[in-house]
Design an enzyme around this catalytic site. Structure first.
Site, mmCIF file in Angstrom:
data_model
loop_
_atom_site.group_PDB
_atom_site.id
_atom_site.type_symbol
_atom_site.label_atom_id
_atom_site.label_comp_id
_atom_site.label_asym_id
_atom_site.label_seq_id
_atom_site.Cartn_x
_atom_site.Cartn_y
_atom_site.Cartn_z
ATOM 1 N N TYR A 284 -12.113 -15.087 2.649
ATOM 2 C CA TYR A 284 -11.124 -14.044 2.935
ATOM 3 C C TYR A 284 -10.637 -14.165 4.380
ATOM 4 O O TYR A 284 -11.444 -14.223 5.310
ATOM 5 C CB TYR A 284 -11.745 -12.663 2.722
ATOM 6 C CG TYR A 284 -10.812 -11.537 3.121
ATOM 7 C CD1 TYR A 284 -9.923 -10.987 2.200
ATOM 8 C CD2 TYR A 284 -10.802 -11.045 4.426
ATOM 9 C CE1 TYR A 284 -9.053 -9.973 2.569
ATOM 10 C CE2 TYR A 284 -9.931 -10.032 4.806
ATOM 11 C CZ TYR A 284 -9.055 -9.506 3.868
ATOM 12 O OH TYR A 284 -8.199 -8.520 4.254
ATOM 13 N N LYS B 201 0.818 -1.215 0.000
ATOM 14 C CA LYS B 201 0.000 0.000 0.000
ATOM 15 C C LYS B 201 0.855 1.270 0.000
ATOM 16 O O LYS B 201 0.393 2.333 -0.394
ATOM 17 C CB LYS B 201 -0.980 -0.011 1.184
ATOM 18 C CG LYS B 201 -1.900 -1.225 1.249
ATOM 19 C CD LYS B 201 -2.541 -1.543 -0.083
ATOM 20 C CE LYS B 201 -3.477 -2.743 -0.092
ATOM 21 N NZ LYS B 201 -2.928 -4.031 0.336
ATOM 22 N N TYR C 285 -2.830 -12.673 2.654
ATOM 23 C CA TYR C 285 -2.502 -12.354 1.261
ATOM 24 C C TYR C 285 -1.305 -13.145 0.731
ATOM 25 O O TYR C 285 -1.450 -14.063 -0.059
ATOM 26 C CB TYR C 285 -2.219 -10.856 1.124
ATOM 27 C CG TYR C 285 -3.405 -9.978 1.398
ATOM 28 C CD1 TYR C 285 -4.336 -9.704 0.387
ATOM 29 C CD2 TYR C 285 -3.617 -9.414 2.653
ATOM 30 C CE1 TYR C 285 -5.433 -8.885 0.632
ATOM 31 C CE2 TYR C 285 -4.717 -8.594 2.896
ATOM 32 C CZ TYR C 285 -5.609 -8.341 1.888
ATOM 33 O OH TYR C 285 -6.690 -7.542 2.127
HETATM 34 C C1 LIG Z 1 -3.687 -5.276 0.076
HETATM 35 C C2 LIG Z 1 -2.733 -6.414 0.012
HETATM 36 C C3 LIG Z 1 -2.640 -7.228 -1.138
HETATM 37 C C4 LIG Z 1 -3.544 -7.096 -2.309
HETATM 38 O O1 LIG Z 1 -3.336 -5.945 -3.062
HETATM 39 P P1 LIG Z 1 -4.564 -5.308 -3.846
HETATM 40 O O2 LIG Z 1 -4.002 -4.125 -4.509
HETATM 41 O O3 LIG Z 1 -5.605 -4.992 -2.799
HETATM 42 O O4 LIG Z 1 -5.076 -6.326 -4.797
HETATM 43 C C5 LIG Z 1 -1.693 -8.230 -1.155
HETATM 44 N N1 LIG Z 1 -0.889 -8.440 -0.095
HETATM 45 C C6 LIG Z 1 -0.954 -7.696 1.015
HETATM 46 C C7 LIG Z 1 -0.055 -8.037 2.147
HETATM 47 C C8 LIG Z 1 -1.879 -6.658 1.122
HETATM 48 O O5 LIG Z 1 -1.951 -5.934 2.236
#
Ligand SMILES: *Cc1c(COP(=O)(O)O)cnc(C)c1O
Length: 336
Positions: A263, A49, A289
């Site tokens: 999720y 992010k 993720y």
């Molecule tokens: C937000 C996030 C993602 C996914 O990215 P997007 O742009 O939302 O698809 C992947 N890995 C981590 C650790 C994240 O925080």
């Protein structure tokens, strides 16, 4: 593509390293595997992010904002990085946390990213699962505006065209690094959620005319929905960048076999993948993720989709702060 045309503030450490994973490559016996360390962006333990926020916060400042409003799941890495960016730029941060995960123990709403949100003085409120969270966020921003603040709303995951510029830029950074060391990248694999990361990468690589397949491992949506979301945002981002040629839907690949029960819900493959990266490379992934993204990459190697002779880059998107909220999956201490 010339991204200096867009405002950008400095929040992270760039370029992030591109490293070979020798041990994992040997153990899996398939393609040569590299890792792009976007877990090392540096902003309050880092993550993907940060790149989006560099462009989003420049826009916020240009619009005269003094307050950031955003939303995410309870263990949101996006909220944590947004809260840290707000501290750095002297802004307030308000966040709405959606209770998508309620079965992972008593500490889930206090530890990991939520602990860091506390330390960053983020003002957060919880919401039940299933609301239109961006609408909830906009409503909160409106309320803060009525109180005399100047809020700037950032959608979930920072995933709009401005945020996606961060990953169009990452595409350029990666191609430059690969070219500098003579590495021909065949495939780039990563976890995909709110779609901004994949959309930015696809738009950036399209703009550069760089033939690298981007393989998204979905952490939530089914395959068709994820491809549609990524494609739509990639097209809009491509237009914002000023690219003239159409961006075909065929450029967007996603797999949904690694989501598991939902999720933020653990899978055996995710736990194994996280254990493997820690043991082989000394690198921490995350349960929501990048652990599922790595499980996907390992699965695609076993299926022969990712092959010996190819160079595959895994994009580590960060998130290891979330491990503490899933401690029970990884602790080696057994109850007596
Ligand atoms: C937000 C996030 C993602 C996914 O990215 P997007 O742009 O939302 O698809 C992947 N890995 C981590 C650790 C994240 O925080």
């Amino acid at each position: 593509m010339h991204l200096a045309r867009f405002g950008r503030v400095s929040l992270g450490h760039f370029p992030t390293p591109l490293e070979k994973m020798e041990n994992l490559t040997k153990t899996l016996g398939g393609p040569q595997i590299w890792i792009k360390r976007d877990d090392c962006t540096g902003l309050a333990t880092g993550g993907n992010k940060t790149r989006k926020l560099e462009f989003l916060l420049a826009d916020a400042i240009a619009k005269g904002a003094d307050t950031l409003v955003t939303q995410g799941a309870t263990q949101s890495n996006h909220v944590r990085q947004t809260a840290a960016a707000a501290r750095k730029l002297g802004m307030q941060c308000f966040a709405l946390l959606e209770r998508r995960v309620t079965n992972q123990g008593d500490q889930y709403e206090q530890t990991g990213n939520v602990l860091f949100d506390d330390m960053l003085r983020c003002e957060y409120e919880f919401r039940p699962e299933g609301l239109d969270m961006n609408a909830e966020g906009e409503a909160l921003a409106e309320k803060l505006r009525d109180k005399g603040l100047k809020p700037y709303f950032i959608p979930g995951g920072g995933s709009n065209t401005i945020g996606a510029l961060g990953y169009a830029n990452a595409a350029a950074e990666l191609v430059y690094q690969a070219d500098s060391c003579g590495l021909k990248i065949d495939k780039l694999v990563h976890a995909t959620g709110s779609a901004g990361t994949q959309a930015g990468l696809v738009a950036g690589l399209h703009a550069l005319n760089a033939p690298i397949d981007v393989v998204g491992i979905s952490v939530r949506a089914n395959k068709e929905t994820q491809i549609t979301n990524v494609h739509k945002l990639a097209c809009a981002t491509s237009e914002l960048i000023g690219v003239k040629t159409d961006l075909s839907r065929d450029l967007v690949q996603a797999y949904d076999e690694y989501v598991g029960p939902g999720y933020g819900q653990p899978t055996d493959e995710m736990v194994d993948a996280i254990a493997m990266l820690a043991a082989e490379e000394g690198i921490f992934l995350d349960p929501v993720y990048s652990g599922k993204g790595m499980a996907g990459m390992i699965g695609l190697i076993k299926q022969g989709v990712l092959k010996a002779g190819e160079n595959v880059v895994f994009l580590h998107t960060g998130g290891s702060a979330g491990l503490f909220a899933y401690q029970h999956l990884f602790s080696r201490q057994k109850a007596a």
